[in-house]
Scaffold this active site. Structure first.
Site, PDB file in Angstrom:
ATOM      1  N   LYS A   1       0.853  -1.175   0.000  1.00 58.21           N
ATOM      2  CA  LYS A   1       0.000   0.000   0.000  1.00 58.21           C
ATOM      3  C   LYS A   1       0.899   1.238   0.000  1.00 58.21           C
ATOM      4  O   LYS A   1       1.682   1.446   0.928  1.00 58.21           O
ATOM      5  CB  LYS A   1      -0.893  -0.016   1.234  1.00 58.21           C
ATOM      6  CG  LYS A   1      -1.781   1.214   1.343  1.00 58.21           C
ATOM      7  CD  LYS A   1      -2.694   1.096   2.541  1.00 58.21           C
ATOM      8  CE  LYS A   1      -3.597   2.307   2.660  1.00 58.21           C
ATOM      9  NZ  LYS A   1      -4.479   2.197   3.823  1.00 58.21           N
TER      10      LYS A   1
ATOM     11  N   LYS B   1      -1.947  -1.554  -3.975  1.00 56.23           N
ATOM     12  CA  LYS B   1      -2.854  -0.407  -3.900  1.00 56.23           C
ATOM     13  C   LYS B   1      -2.067   0.893  -3.926  1.00 56.23           C
ATOM     14  O   LYS B   1      -1.086   0.980  -3.184  1.00 56.23           O
ATOM     15  CB  LYS B   1      -3.657  -0.519  -2.597  1.00 56.23           C
ATOM     16  CG  LYS B   1      -4.489   0.681  -2.251  1.00 56.23           C
ATOM     17  CD  LYS B   1      -5.083   0.543  -0.878  1.00 56.23           C
ATOM     18  CE  LYS B   1      -5.825   1.825  -0.557  1.00 56.23           C
ATOM     19  NZ  LYS B   1      -6.377   1.827   0.771  1.00 56.23           N
TER      20      LYS B   1
HETATM   21  C1  PBG Z   1      -7.278   2.998   5.730  1.00 56.93           C
HETATM   22  C2  PBG Z   1      -7.583   2.951   4.287  1.00 56.93           C
HETATM   23  C3  PBG Z   1      -7.426   3.953   3.301  1.00 56.93           C
HETATM   24  C4  PBG Z   1      -7.949   3.419   2.127  1.00 56.93           C
HETATM   25  C5  PBG Z   1      -8.364   2.134   2.404  1.00 56.93           C
HETATM   26  N1  PBG Z   1      -8.118   1.855   3.742  1.00 56.93           N
HETATM   27  C6  PBG Z   1      -6.963   5.353   3.388  1.00 56.93           C
HETATM   28  C7  PBG Z   1      -5.596   5.718   3.769  1.00 56.93           C
HETATM   29  O1  PBG Z   1      -4.664   4.925   3.844  1.00 56.93           O
HETATM   30  O2  PBG Z   1      -5.464   6.916   4.037  1.00 56.93           O
HETATM   31  C8  PBG Z   1      -8.051   4.143   0.802  1.00 56.93           C
HETATM   32  C9  PBG Z   1      -9.074   3.614  -0.138  1.00 56.93           C
HETATM   33  C10 PBG Z   1      -9.382   4.492  -1.281  1.00 56.93           C
HETATM   34  O3  PBG Z   1      -8.783   5.566  -1.499  1.00 56.93           O
HETATM   35  O4  PBG Z   1     -10.290   4.110  -2.039  1.00 56.93           O
HETATM   36  N2  PBG Z   1      -5.944   2.903   6.084  1.00 56.93           N
END
Ligand code: PBG
Length: 329
Positions: free
Chosen positions: A200, A253
């Site tokens: 991520k 992601k």
């Molecule tokens: C929580 C989380 C996030 C997303 C999914 N789980 C946001 C972040 O890391 O700030 C983002 C999902 C999206 O942008 O569609 N940690």
């Protein structure tokens, strides 16, 4: 004319000439079977209201979750990913692991009403902490890894107890998968799967989500835990660690700006690979469509097909319901 015909031996266009032949030679299939729909559940919600930053998506009250869940199931979508917005936040995100918390109630409701739908829960603290970070914060403002693991494990366990089929840790703390697997196994949840947000990235494409989930960090950013966009090998290392720790499914992601990472990940692991077509990617498409700059159906199908072509087995996408409709039609 004669000379041209003499030297053209290869005519690749033969295999593109008709719809039928194109179907026969297509290398990639996009089907509804591969889609996961994100859903937002808001503890403070009365009637469902549209999320401004994610047109077409609503915040639902926990007791109303059966409705969007049933719609997804009826569209043929196999799984939903549930995000919670709690009524109160604190320093340690205690509503994340409250057995009667917003996600736990939503999951119980969905599993009671639509038992065959796979329910995946996001496991993170950022929506639940007053500072908006994904972990415990020290006096000095550092995001502490190991103290966070305990809270994350409690969160995952409470979601499994509520009925989640798959828990999906997204906080990018080290050893998260191992910590969760241990607690689940000790508590009799050997069958609950883990989908790890392994790679991520610290991305600008989460903006609309943070507005939807009210989870923007109140100071600093997430670069001390989420991945640096300049790195791909590091993503492969994170993925390998999560597989070794027991992840059933790993994830990259965002998706669109990271197709190379998806490709490399798909070649380096033998567990299913998910890609998250995130909120900012969705919002860009919606904005372009609203301006008349793109055909929504063609654009979205092309994007999701590309994510599949890169190597993703499944795609988490806010377009899921539209795509299911288009593919059925
Ligand atoms: C929580 C989380 C996030 C997303 C999914 N789980 C946001 C972040 O890391 O700030 C983002 C999902 C999206 O942008 O569609 N940690």
């Amino acid at each position: 004319m004669m000379r041209v015909r003499d030297f053209i031996r290869q005519r690749p266009r033969r295999l593109r000439a008709t719809q039928s032949i194109r179907r026969l030679v297509a290398e990639t299939n996009l089907t509804t079977d591969r889609l996961i729909l994100p859903l937002f559940v808001d503890e403070g919600q009365g009637e469902p209201s549209e999320i401004e930053s994610l047109p077409g998506h609503m915040r639902w009250a926990p007791e109303q979750m059966a409705k969007p869940a049933r719609e997804a199931a009826e569209a043929g979508i196999p799984a939903v990913l549930v995000f919670g917005v709690p009524a109160v936040k604190d320093e340690v995100g205690s509503q994340a692991y409250n057995p009667k918390g917003v996600v736990q109630r939503a999951v119980a409701e969905i599993k009671r009403e639509v038992p065959d739908l796979i329910v995946i829960t996001d496991v993170c603290l950022c929506q639940y902490t007053s500072h908006g970070h994904c972990g415990v914060v020290s006096e000095a403002g550092e995001i502490l890894n190991d103290p966070t693991l305990e809270l994350i494990s409690k969160t995952a366990l409470s979601q499994a107890q509520a009925g989640a089929d798959i828990v999906a840790p997204s906080g990018m703390m080290d050893a998260t998968v191992r910590a969760i697997r241990e607690v689940l196994d000790e508590s009799g949840f050997q069958q609950t799967a883990i989908m790890a947000y392994s790679a991520k990235y610290a991305s600008a494409f989460y903006g609309p989500f943070r507005e939807a989930a009210d989870s923007a960090p109140q100071f600093g950013d997430r670069r001390s835990y989420q991945l640096d966009p300049r790195n791909a090998r590091e993503a492969l290392r994170e993925i390998a660690l999560d597989v070794a720790e027991g992840a059933d499914i790993v994830m990259v992601k965002p998706a669109l700006a990271y197709l190379d990472v998806i490709r490399r990940a798909s070649m380096s692991v033998n567990v299913p690979l998910a890609a998250y077509n995130v909120s900012g990617e969705y919002a860009m498409v919606k904005a372009a469509v609203a301006k008349g700059l793109m055909d929504e159906r063609l654009g979205v199908l092309e994007i999701l097909t590309a994510i599949r072509r890169a190597g993703a087995d499944m795609i988490i996408t806010y377009h899921a319901k539209d795509v299911a409709k288009w593919l059925a039609g």
